[in-house]
Design a protein around this motif. Sequence first.
Motif, PDB file in Angstrom:
ATOM      1  N   GLN A 219       0.895  -1.787   0.284  1.00 56.65           N
ATOM      2  CA  GLN A 219       0.204   0.235  -0.083  1.00 56.65           C
ATOM      3  C   GLN A 219       0.930   0.929   0.083  1.00 56.65           C
ATOM      4  O   GLN A 219       2.193   1.149   0.430  1.00 56.65           O
ATOM      5  CB  GLN A 219      -0.689  -0.020   0.687  1.00 56.65           C
ATOM      6  CG  GLN A 219      -2.029  -1.280   1.314  1.00 56.65           C
ATOM      7  CD  GLN A 219      -2.568  -1.054   1.880  1.00 56.65           C
ATOM      8  OE1 GLN A 219      -2.918  -0.530   3.273  1.00 56.65           O
ATOM      9  NE2 GLN A 219      -3.383  -1.924   2.832  1.00 56.65           N
ATOM     10  N   ALA A 220      -0.003   2.128  -0.898  1.00 53.82           N
ATOM     11  CA  ALA A 220       1.519   3.920  -0.692  1.00 53.82           C
ATOM     12  C   ALA A 220       2.050   3.791   1.140  1.00 53.82           C
ATOM     13  O   ALA A 220       2.853   4.300   0.797  1.00 53.82           O
ATOM     14  CB  ALA A 220       0.438   5.020  -1.511  1.00 53.82           C
ATOM     15  N   ASN A 221       1.294   3.847   1.906  1.00 51.71           N
ATOM     16  CA  ASN A 221       1.759   4.148   3.035  1.00 51.71           C
ATOM     17  C   ASN A 221       2.938   3.578   3.543  1.00 51.71           C
ATOM     18  O   ASN A 221       3.300   3.219   4.702  1.00 51.71           O
ATOM     19  CB  ASN A 221       0.431   4.850   4.100  1.00 51.71           C
ATOM     20  CG  ASN A 221      -0.269   3.403   4.016  1.00 51.71           C
ATOM     21  OD1 ASN A 221       0.539   1.959   3.608  1.00 51.71           O
ATOM     22  ND2 ASN A 221      -1.059   3.244   5.251  1.00 51.71           N
ATOM     23  N   GLN A 222       2.646   2.354   2.871  1.00 50.50           N
ATOM     24  CA  GLN A 222       4.088   0.980   3.572  1.00 50.50           C
ATOM     25  C   GLN A 222       5.211   1.514   2.754  1.00 50.50           C
ATOM     26  O   GLN A 222       6.619   1.238   2.538  1.00 50.50           O
ATOM     27  CB  GLN A 222       3.712  -0.062   3.111  1.00 50.50           C
ATOM     28  CG  GLN A 222       2.468  -0.417   4.074  1.00 50.50           C
ATOM     29  CD  GLN A 222       1.814  -2.111   3.517  1.00 50.50           C
ATOM     30  OE1 GLN A 222       2.160  -2.537   2.248  1.00 50.50           O
ATOM     31  NE2 GLN A 222       1.963  -3.007   4.707  1.00 50.50           N
ATOM     32  N   ILE A 223       5.782   2.406   1.422  1.00 51.17           N
ATOM     33  CA  ILE A 223       6.854   2.682   0.986  1.00 51.17           C
ATOM     34  C   ILE A 223       7.584   3.903   1.569  1.00 51.17           C
ATOM     35  O   ILE A 223       7.205   4.992   2.077  1.00 51.17           O
ATOM     36  CB  ILE A 223       6.104   3.112  -0.307  1.00 51.17           C
ATOM     37  CG1 ILE A 223       5.658   1.909  -1.200  1.00 51.17           C
ATOM     38  CG2 ILE A 223       7.303   3.566  -1.491  1.00 51.17           C
ATOM     39  CD1 ILE A 223       5.035   2.303  -2.868  1.00 51.17           C
ATOM     40  N   ILE A 224       8.793   3.318   1.504  1.00 52.52           N
ATOM     41  CA  ILE A 224       9.875   4.438   2.268  1.00 52.52           C
ATOM     42  C   ILE A 224      10.750   4.896   1.476  1.00 52.52           C
ATOM     43  O   ILE A 224      11.059   3.994   0.408  1.00 52.52           O
ATOM     44  CB  ILE A 224      10.257   3.772   3.566  1.00 52.52           C
ATOM     45  CG1 ILE A 224       9.029   3.268   4.654  1.00 52.52           C
ATOM     46  CG2 ILE A 224      11.730   4.646   4.168  1.00 52.52           C
ATOM     47  CD1 ILE A 224      10.094   1.898   5.119  1.00 52.52           C
ATOM     48  N   HIS A 225      10.751   6.052   0.669  1.00 49.73           N
ATOM     49  CA  HIS A 225      11.268   7.056  -0.376  1.00 49.73           C
ATOM     50  C   HIS A 225      12.352   7.224   1.011  1.00 49.73           C
ATOM     51  O   HIS A 225      12.789   8.249   1.168  1.00 49.73           O
ATOM     52  CB  HIS A 225      10.406   8.336  -0.144  1.00 49.73           C
ATOM     53  CG  HIS A 225       9.362   7.711  -1.034  1.00 49.73           C
ATOM     54  ND1 HIS A 225       9.351   7.306  -2.238  1.00 49.73           N
ATOM     55  CD2 HIS A 225       8.375   7.774  -0.876  1.00 49.73           C
ATOM     56  CE1 HIS A 225       7.912   7.168  -2.802  1.00 49.73           C
ATOM     57  NE2 HIS A 225       7.551   7.559  -1.952  1.00 49.73           N
ATOM     58  N   LEU A 226      13.710   7.081  -0.189  1.00 47.58           N
ATOM     59  CA  LEU A 226      15.396   6.544   0.760  1.00 47.58           C
ATOM     60  C   LEU A 226      15.793   8.244  -0.428  1.00 47.58           C
ATOM     61  O   LEU A 226      15.610   7.895  -1.998  1.00 47.58           O
ATOM     62  CB  LEU A 226      16.037   5.664   0.319  1.00 47.58           C
ATOM     63  CG  LEU A 226      15.590   4.888   1.579  1.00 47.58           C
ATOM     64  CD1 LEU A 226      16.654   2.854   1.387  1.00 47.58           C
ATOM     65  CD2 LEU A 226      15.854   5.536   3.360  1.00 47.58           C
ATOM     66  N   THR A 227      16.379   9.241  -0.320  1.00 51.53           N
ATOM     67  CA  THR A 227      16.170  10.095  -0.947  1.00 51.53           C
ATOM     68  C   THR A 227      18.214  10.713  -0.800  1.00 51.53           C
ATOM     69  O   THR A 227      18.783  10.805   0.673  1.00 51.53           O
ATOM     70  CB  THR A 227      16.170  11.168  -1.347  1.00 51.53           C
ATOM     71  OG1 THR A 227      15.936  11.964   0.425  1.00 51.53           O
ATOM     72  CG2 THR A 227      15.004  11.275  -1.944  1.00 51.53           C
ATOM     73  N   GLY A 228      19.059  10.473  -1.800  1.00 52.32           N
ATOM     74  CA  GLY A 228      20.256  11.328  -1.358  1.00 52.32           C
ATOM     75  C   GLY A 228      20.802  12.621  -1.064  1.00 52.32           C
ATOM     76  O   GLY A 228      19.905  13.094  -1.440  1.00 52.32           O
ATOM     77  N   PRO A 229      21.755  12.540  -0.275  1.00 48.50           N
ATOM     78  CA  PRO A 229      22.257  14.494  -0.119  1.00 48.50           C
ATOM     79  C   PRO A 229      21.751  14.990  -1.758  1.00 48.50           C
ATOM     80  O   PRO A 229      22.575  14.197  -2.693  1.00 48.50           O
ATOM     81  CB  PRO A 229      23.712  13.970   0.354  1.00 48.50           C
ATOM     82  CG  PRO A 229      24.513  12.711  -0.441  1.00 48.50           C
ATOM     83  CD  PRO A 229      23.632  11.967  -0.360  1.00 48.50           C
TER      84      PRO A 229
END
Length: 111
Positions: free
Chosen positions: A83-93
């Motif tokens: 589900q959409a709320n389970q996705i973790i977005h990782l962004t680099g610097p």
Amino acid sequence: MSSQNFKQLKPFFSILIVIFTLFSIVFLQMEERRMGYSVLKLTREHKKVWEEKRTKEISLAKITRPQLLDSVAQQKFTLKKVQANQIIHLTGPLASEMNTVAEKGIAKKDL
């Protein structure tokens, strides 16, 4: 060997040459036929292997269909859809932050 003896043997040698030539022609035709059968056998084997490869590729494509994998994951492993709320977005610097890091002399391993 005198010339008289050689003249007597000339017909014998000519017959030997003709017989040898005929045997050579027959032998070459038999070899050509044998090689033709070898090529035919290899062609059939190549076609069989190619068809087997094609069927295996098709079966692999069928097995790895996303819908099939999803249904197997839900039925056998009791997994649920993401589900959409389970996705973790990782962004680099960001690039601007990288420049400041480089200016301060912080090593990449410290990040």
